[in-house]
Motif scaffolding. Structure first.
Motif, PDB file in Angstrom:
ATOM      1  N   LYS A  95       0.960   4.082  -2.925  1.00 43.92           N
ATOM      2  CA  LYS A  95       0.669   5.466  -2.561  1.00 43.92           C
ATOM      3  C   LYS A  95       1.829   6.380  -2.975  1.00 43.92           C
ATOM      4  O   LYS A  95       1.617   7.474  -3.512  1.00 43.92           O
ATOM      5  CB  LYS A  95       0.428   5.559  -1.052  1.00 43.92           C
ATOM      6  CG  LYS A  95      -0.075   6.896  -0.595  1.00 43.92           C
ATOM      7  CD  LYS A  95      -0.417   6.853   0.887  1.00 43.92           C
ATOM      8  CE  LYS A  95      -0.875   8.215   1.359  1.00 43.92           C
ATOM      9  NZ  LYS A  95      -1.171   8.236   2.774  1.00 43.92           N
ATOM     10  N   ALA A  96       3.064   5.931  -2.772  1.00 42.76           N
ATOM     11  CA  ALA A  96       4.226   6.713  -3.163  1.00 42.76           C
ATOM     12  C   ALA A  96       4.306   6.845  -4.682  1.00 42.76           C
ATOM     13  O   ALA A  96       4.649   7.906  -5.205  1.00 42.76           O
ATOM     14  CB  ALA A  96       5.497   6.076  -2.614  1.00 42.76           C
ATOM     15  N   TYR A 102       0.829  -1.204   0.000  1.00 42.33           N
ATOM     16  CA  TYR A 102       0.000   0.000   0.000  1.00 42.33           C
ATOM     17  C   TYR A 102       0.863   1.254   0.000  1.00 42.33           C
ATOM     18  O   TYR A 102       0.584   2.202  -0.726  1.00 42.33           O
ATOM     19  CB  TYR A 102      -0.938  -0.018   1.218  1.00 42.33           C
ATOM     20  CG  TYR A 102      -1.737   1.249   1.356  1.00 42.33           C
ATOM     21  CD1 TYR A 102      -2.771   1.528   0.476  1.00 42.33           C
ATOM     22  CD2 TYR A 102      -1.451   2.176   2.352  1.00 42.33           C
ATOM     23  CE1 TYR A 102      -3.492   2.697   0.584  1.00 42.33           C
ATOM     24  CE2 TYR A 102      -2.169   3.345   2.470  1.00 42.33           C
ATOM     25  CZ  TYR A 102      -3.195   3.601   1.588  1.00 42.33           C
ATOM     26  OH  TYR A 102      -3.908   4.751   1.689  1.00 42.33           O
ATOM     27  N   ARG A 103       1.945   1.232   0.804  1.00 44.73           N
ATOM     28  CA  ARG A 103       2.842   2.385   0.853  1.00 44.73           C
ATOM     29  C   ARG A 103       3.504   2.628  -0.502  1.00 44.73           C
ATOM     30  O   ARG A 103       3.637   3.760  -0.946  1.00 44.73           O
ATOM     31  CB  ARG A 103       3.934   2.173   1.896  1.00 44.73           C
ATOM     32  CG  ARG A 103       3.480   2.326   3.299  1.00 44.73           C
ATOM     33  CD  ARG A 103       4.658   2.149   4.213  1.00 44.73           C
ATOM     34  NE  ARG A 103       4.299   2.382   5.591  1.00 44.73           N
ATOM     35  CZ  ARG A 103       5.103   2.190   6.606  1.00 44.73           C
ATOM     36  NH1 ARG A 103       6.328   1.736   6.381  1.00 44.73           N
ATOM     37  NH2 ARG A 103       4.716   2.424   7.829  1.00 44.73           N
ATOM     38  N   PHE A 104       3.917   1.535  -1.156  1.00 35.85           N
ATOM     39  CA  PHE A 104       4.562   1.654  -2.456  1.00 35.85           C
ATOM     40  C   PHE A 104       3.602   2.244  -3.485  1.00 35.85           C
ATOM     41  O   PHE A 104       3.965   3.141  -4.247  1.00 35.85           O
ATOM     42  CB  PHE A 104       5.060   0.281  -2.924  1.00 35.85           C
ATOM     43  CG  PHE A 104       5.663   0.306  -4.291  1.00 35.85           C
ATOM     44  CD1 PHE A 104       6.912   0.860  -4.499  1.00 35.85           C
ATOM     45  CD2 PHE A 104       4.979  -0.212  -5.380  1.00 35.85           C
ATOM     46  CE1 PHE A 104       7.470   0.901  -5.755  1.00 35.85           C
ATOM     47  CE2 PHE A 104       5.530  -0.174  -6.634  1.00 35.85           C
ATOM     48  CZ  PHE A 104       6.781   0.369  -6.826  1.00 35.85           C
ATOM     49  N   ASN A 149       1.823   9.366  -5.790  1.00 43.70           N
ATOM     50  CA  ASN A 149       2.283  10.689  -5.411  1.00 43.70           C
ATOM     51  C   ASN A 149       3.346  11.190  -6.385  1.00 43.70           C
ATOM     52  O   ASN A 149       3.340  12.350  -6.784  1.00 43.70           O
ATOM     53  CB  ASN A 149       2.822  10.669  -3.979  1.00 43.70           C
ATOM     54  CG  ASN A 149       3.112  12.063  -3.472  1.00 43.70           C
ATOM     55  OD1 ASN A 149       2.563  13.033  -3.971  1.00 43.70           O
ATOM     56  ND2 ASN A 149       3.996  12.159  -2.497  1.00 43.70           N
TER      57      ASN A 149
END
Length: 78
Positions: A6-7, A2-4, A10
């Motif tokens: 989202k990044a 999820y972090r990947f 962005n």
């Protein structure tokens, strides 16, 4: 994961905003150096091709169409 994701979104969003609003590169480069770079590149190209055409000894063969005649046909001897 999820972090990947989202990044990644962005980063692509930032890139889209830079393209839409102009990049961070100053815009006066082409106004300042554009014509000089164009003339310099053209002079370099002309100089290189002048050297190649006159000094390297390359033989530029024109088309032989209409200039080369075939040898006469020889009948085989029996």
């Amino acid at each position: 994961m999820y972090r990947f994701a989202k990044a990644a979104i962005n980063v692509t969003g930032q890139a889209a905003r830079q393209v839409r609003h102009g990049s961070s590169v100053r815009k006066d480069f082409h106004y300042k150096y554009g014509n000089g770079m164009l003339v310099g590149g053209m002079a370099f190209c002309v100089a290189v091709w002048s050297y190649v055409l006159t000094q390297t000894g390359i033989v530029w063969y024109p088309s032989p169409v209409g200039k080369v005649m075939p040898k006469p046909w020889r009948e085989t001897e029996e």
